[in-house]
Design a protein around this motif. Structure first.
Motif, PDB file in Angstrom:
ATOM      1  N   ASN A   1      15.382   2.160  12.770  1.00  0.00           N
ATOM      2  CA  ASN A   1      15.383   1.663  11.405  1.00  0.00           C
ATOM      3  C   ASN A   1      14.121   2.068  10.689  1.00  0.00           C
ATOM      4  O   ASN A   1      13.150   2.515  11.299  1.00  0.00           O
ATOM      5  CB  ASN A   1      15.576   0.144  11.364  1.00  0.00           C
ATOM      6  CG  ASN A   1      14.407  -0.609  11.940  1.00  0.00           C
ATOM      7  OD1 ASN A   1      13.271  -0.417  11.522  1.00  0.00           O
ATOM      8  ND2 ASN A   1      14.675  -1.463  12.903  1.00  0.00           N
ATOM      9  N   GLY A   2      14.184   1.933   9.369  1.00  0.00           N
ATOM     10  CA  GLY A   2      13.023   2.282   8.572  1.00  0.00           C
ATOM     11  C   GLY A   2      13.144   1.698   7.188  1.00  0.00           C
ATOM     12  O   GLY A   2      14.232   1.383   6.723  1.00  0.00           O
ATOM     13  N   SER A   3      11.991   1.552   6.543  1.00  0.00           N
ATOM     14  CA  SER A   3      12.011   1.087   5.171  1.00  0.00           C
ATOM     15  C   SER A   3      12.240   2.285   4.271  1.00  0.00           C
ATOM     16  O   SER A   3      11.666   3.340   4.478  1.00  0.00           O
ATOM     17  CB  SER A   3      10.686   0.424   4.808  1.00  0.00           C
ATOM     18  OG  SER A   3       9.853   0.305   5.934  1.00  0.00           O
ATOM     19  N   ALA A   4      13.063   2.053   3.253  1.00  0.00           N
ATOM     20  CA  ALA A   4      13.321   3.166   2.323  1.00  0.00           C
ATOM     21  C   ALA A   4      13.655   2.601   0.943  1.00  0.00           C
ATOM     22  O   ALA A   4      14.753   2.755   0.494  1.00  0.00           O
ATOM     23  CB  ALA A   4      14.456   4.045   2.841  1.00  0.00           C
ATOM     24  N   LEU A   5      12.713   1.970   0.400  1.00  0.00           N
ATOM     25  CA  LEU A   5      11.323   1.651   0.794  1.00  0.00           C
ATOM     26  C   LEU A   5      11.018   0.193   0.517  1.00  0.00           C
ATOM     27  O   LEU A   5      11.835  -0.470  -0.106  1.00  0.00           O
ATOM     28  CB  LEU A   5      10.329   2.506  -0.038  1.00  0.00           C
ATOM     29  CG  LEU A   5      10.421   4.003   0.105  1.00  0.00           C
ATOM     30  CD1 LEU A   5       9.684   4.699  -1.018  1.00  0.00           C
ATOM     31  CD2 LEU A   5       9.845   4.439   1.442  1.00  0.00           C
ATOM     32  N   ALA A   6       9.811  -0.238   0.885  1.00  0.00           N
ATOM     33  CA  ALA A   6       9.349  -1.572   0.516  1.00  0.00           C
ATOM     34  C   ALA A   6       8.729  -1.495  -0.881  1.00  0.00           C
ATOM     35  O   ALA A   6       7.982  -0.574  -1.184  1.00  0.00           O
ATOM     36  CB  ALA A   6       8.311  -2.061   1.516  1.00  0.00           C
ATOM     37  N   LEU A   7       9.067  -2.454  -1.731  1.00  0.00           N
ATOM     38  CA  LEU A   7       8.696  -2.309  -3.140  1.00  0.00           C
ATOM     39  C   LEU A   7       7.244  -2.584  -3.524  1.00  0.00           C
ATOM     40  O   LEU A   7       6.673  -1.823  -4.314  1.00  0.00           O
ATOM     41  CB  LEU A   7       9.580  -3.210  -4.033  1.00  0.00           C
ATOM     42  CG  LEU A   7      11.078  -3.036  -4.135  1.00  0.00           C
ATOM     43  CD1 LEU A   7      11.528  -3.084  -5.576  1.00  0.00           C
ATOM     44  CD2 LEU A   7      11.622  -1.839  -3.458  1.00  0.00           C
ATOM     45  N   PRO A   8       6.642  -3.670  -3.070  1.00  0.00           N
ATOM     46  CA  PRO A   8       5.409  -4.104  -3.728  1.00  0.00           C
ATOM     47  C   PRO A   8       4.304  -3.049  -3.771  1.00  0.00           C
ATOM     48  O   PRO A   8       3.678  -2.847  -4.807  1.00  0.00           O
ATOM     49  CB  PRO A   8       4.963  -5.304  -2.899  1.00  0.00           C
ATOM     50  CG  PRO A   8       6.175  -5.765  -2.185  1.00  0.00           C
ATOM     51  CD  PRO A   8       7.019  -4.549  -1.965  1.00  0.00           C
ATOM     52  N   ARG A   9       4.082  -2.371  -2.688  1.00  0.00           N
ATOM     53  CA  ARG A   9       2.974  -1.419  -2.666  1.00  0.00           C
ATOM     54  C   ARG A   9       3.315  -0.157  -3.439  1.00  0.00           C
ATOM     55  O   ARG A   9       2.419   0.517  -3.959  1.00  0.00           O
ATOM     56  CB  ARG A   9       2.589  -1.105  -1.221  1.00  0.00           C
ATOM     57  CG  ARG A   9       2.037  -2.346  -0.525  1.00  0.00           C
ATOM     58  CD  ARG A   9       1.801  -2.133   0.935  1.00  0.00           C
ATOM     59  NE  ARG A   9       1.428  -3.374   1.594  1.00  0.00           N
ATOM     60  CZ  ARG A   9       1.497  -3.565   2.910  1.00  0.00           C
ATOM     61  NH1 ARG A   9       1.925  -2.569   3.680  1.00  0.00           N
ATOM     62  NH2 ARG A   9       1.141  -4.712   3.436  1.00  0.00           N
ATOM     63  N   ILE A  10       4.624   0.139  -3.497  1.00  0.00           N
ATOM     64  CA  ILE A  10       5.051   1.236  -4.374  1.00  0.00           C
ATOM     65  C   ILE A  10       4.712   0.872  -5.812  1.00  0.00           C
ATOM     66  O   ILE A  10       4.157   1.686  -6.577  1.00  0.00           O
ATOM     67  CB  ILE A  10       6.570   1.486  -4.230  1.00  0.00           C
ATOM     68  CG1 ILE A  10       6.890   2.116  -2.888  1.00  0.00           C
ATOM     69  CG2 ILE A  10       7.094   2.338  -5.387  1.00  0.00           C
ATOM     70  CD1 ILE A  10       6.492   3.571  -2.753  1.00  0.00           C
ATOM     71  N   VAL A  11       5.013  -0.364  -6.177  1.00  0.00           N
ATOM     72  CA  VAL A  11       4.715  -0.818  -7.537  1.00  0.00           C
ATOM     73  C   VAL A  11       3.207  -0.783  -7.776  1.00  0.00           C
ATOM     74  O   VAL A  11       2.745  -0.302  -8.826  1.00  0.00           O
ATOM     75  CB  VAL A  11       5.266  -2.244  -7.767  1.00  0.00           C
ATOM     76  CG1 VAL A  11       4.779  -2.802  -9.102  1.00  0.00           C
ATOM     77  CG2 VAL A  11       6.794  -2.219  -7.718  1.00  0.00           C
ATOM     78  N   ALA A  12       2.446  -1.227  -6.805  1.00  0.00           N
ATOM     79  CA  ALA A  12       0.987  -1.213  -6.942  1.00  0.00           C
ATOM     80  C   ALA A  12       0.488   0.198  -7.244  1.00  0.00           C
ATOM     81  O   ALA A  12      -0.291   0.418  -8.175  1.00  0.00           O
ATOM     82  CB  ALA A  12       0.335  -1.749  -5.664  1.00  0.00           C
ATOM     83  N   ALA A  13       0.972   1.146  -6.450  1.00  0.00           N
ATOM     84  CA  ALA A  13       0.519   2.530  -6.625  1.00  0.00           C
ATOM     85  C   ALA A  13       1.008   3.112  -7.945  1.00  0.00           C
ATOM     86  O   ALA A  13       0.272   3.826  -8.630  1.00  0.00           O
ATOM     87  CB  ALA A  13       1.002   3.381  -5.445  1.00  0.00           C
ATOM     88  N   LEU A  14       2.245   2.809  -8.308  1.00  0.00           N
ATOM     89  CA  LEU A  14       2.779   3.301  -9.583  1.00  0.00           C
ATOM     90  C   LEU A  14       1.936   2.801 -10.750  1.00  0.00           C
ATOM     91  O   LEU A  14       1.570   3.566 -11.645  1.00  0.00           O
ATOM     92  CB  LEU A  14       4.228   2.837  -9.776  1.00  0.00           C
ATOM     93  CG  LEU A  14       5.327   3.591  -9.030  1.00  0.00           C
ATOM     94  CD1 LEU A  14       6.691   2.965  -9.328  1.00  0.00           C
ATOM     95  CD2 LEU A  14       5.334   5.062  -9.409  1.00  0.00           C
TER      96      LEU A  14
END
Length: 424
Positions: A385-398
């Motif tokens: 399994n894998g994350s595709a993707l986890a949101l919060p840190r993506i949002v942080a970086a965006l």
RNA sequence: GGAGAGAUGGCAGAGCGGUCGAAUGCGGCGGUCUUGAAAACCGUUGUCCGGGCAACUGGACCGGGGGUUCGAAUCCCUCUCUCUCCGCCA
């Protein structure tokens, strides 16, 4: 968990591999082998006696039918002692099995051949880096300040409603969440994953199946009255769809995807990397889960890695892929790749995905098998399994990387989902 | 939450306390027939733990646990779950 048969046949290798995970296994492995031995000899004797008792019962039955009551009653007396001793042996067998299980459950999965030795995160191996690391001046704001400036994430109100780590997403912040979830799910579907929406509370058996229980209760929220756990990841309910299942060879590989909120207690993790979206108690994640033939599972792992990578790539974030060393891997994993995006204002790498092959470690707990045409015996499948993707840190970086004087730019690929190009 | 009914093999559905791992039907697999398919017919068909290179063989499993009995799918107790009706409710 590892199968006792495998340990039996590969003791030296098991010890050597466990060493890579910094797990000193000598004592516990010996204990397991000893208990398994006891289990086998006990069962052999029990089976013998049961066979004898079965036989006697048949004889007694026919004696009664023939009206030979006296002989029948004589034979009955013999069964009395057998009854005693089989009962005793039964208990002995049960306790040996239980104890063996208790021991096996404490042994972590063996790392794959390619896993480097190492103590912790500092020994991980960076396999790929992509994108320019943004150079931001000192006026660049970290995402928690941006969240406040544009009023899109309200941490304080979350604290009031629930507690720290439960933010309220507002307006374009909320829409961004929804956009990301839909984008991830659509991409997963395009890549051949079948979408499911599982329960987000699971029972104990499920927690055990994927390896969260026993011993890692601290990670999950527990609703005691009903004895249910809030899922820390969709991996748990989705993989458990296949608990106690025997698949056909032709059904492999199974590829599922699911969006769920995830709940993590994160007991004992305080400090400054919990700031803002960096570490939450509740967050959103799209997960991919695969089940495959042992011969193909590493190929599937690579596909999953490609998929996760493509998402970050399309979001135009600088990222790197890290292969975890033995010391940094989870209890259940045989090989794990982490994905990290660079968050420009915090000036650090944030983990946004972790893709793992568990080989048969979970399958053994789940009793997830498949019918192999060549082999009469059903074989344990491999789970991944894998994350595709986890949101919060993506949002942080965006938020951080895309901030401009005019506002925060939404990546092109998301605009059809957000229906706006700028947070301002 | 209250009342009732039930839980058997992939599914459906039988099963006087002994010969029941379990009838029968459907499905699945293999075969005969056919140019091919369907139909028909024949055969086959669960899981786990031991022993054996293997053929094969011992044991366990009829929701879970316990009991009665020489012997339990069948009798008793208990737990869980499912269904129906009533109440409540998005």
């Amino acid at each position: 968990m590892l199968s006792i048969k495998y340990i039996q046949e590969n003791k030296e290798k098991v010890l050597e591999r466990l060493g890579i995970k910094n797990f000193k296994g000598e004592e516990i492995i010996d204990k397991a082998l000893e208990l398994d031995n006891l289990r086998k000899t006990t069962q052999a004797e029990l089976d013998r006696q049961l066979a004898e008792a079965n036989n006697l019962a048949k004889i007694i039955g026919s004696l009664f039918k023939e009206g030979k009551t006296r002989e029948a009653n004589e034979a009955k007396q013999k069964t009395a002692q057998l009854k005693e001793s089989t009962k005793e042996l039964g208990l002995k067998l049960e306790s040996a099995e239980k104890e063996l299980n208790l021991v096996l459950v404490q042994i972590p999965n063996l790392p794959h051949e390619s896993v480097p030795a190492g103590k912790g995160a500092e020994d991980n191996c960076i396999v790929k880096t992509h994108g320019e690391i943004p150079v931001m001046d000192n006026t660049a704001l970290p995402h928690w300040d941006l969240a406040k400036k544009y009023d899109i994430i309200d941490f304080e109100t979350g604290v009031k409603i629930t507690g720290a780590g439960f933010p309220v997403y507002k307006g374009k912040g909320a829409k961004l969440q929804r956009a990301l979830i839909n984008f991830f799910l659509d991409e997963a579907e395009k890549a051949g994953f079948f979408e499911v929406q599982p329960p987000i509370m699971v029972n104990e058996d499920s927690g055990f199946g994927t390896g969260q229980l026993p011993d890692k209760e601290g990670q999950m929220y527990h609703a005691e009255i009903d004895n249910l756990y809030l899922v820390p990841t969709a991996e748990v309910p989705v993989t458990n769809i296949f608990r106690d299942v025997i698949l056909n060879r032709k059904d492999l590989p199974v590829k599922y995807t699911a969006y769920t909120p995830c709940f993590r207690r994160e007991a004992g993790s305080y400090g400054k990397d919990v700031r803002g979206l960096n570490r939450l108690h509740q967050f959103d994640k799209v997960e991919i889960v695969c089940i495959d033939h042992p011969e193909n599972s590493y190929h599937t792992l690579e596909e999953m890695v490609k998929h996760a990578e493509s998402l970050i790539f399309k979001l135009e974030l600088p990222y790197r892929i890290v292969k975890l060393c033995g010391g940094d891997m989870s209890f259940t994993s045989a090989l794990t790749y982490d994905f990290e995006v660079y968050s420009g204002a915090q000036k650090k790498w944030l983990e946004v995905s972790s893709v793992s092959n568990f080989e048969s470690f979970q399958a053994n707990r789940l009793k997830l098998r498949f019918k192999d045409d060549n082999d009469k015996r059903n074989q344990l499948a491999h789970t991944l399994n894998g994350s595709a993707l986890a949101l919060p840190r993506i949002v942080a970086a965006l938020l951080e990387n895309n901030q401009t004087a005019e506002g925060i730019k939404i990546p092109k690929v998301l605009v059809p989902y957000t229906k706006f190009e700028m947070i301002n």
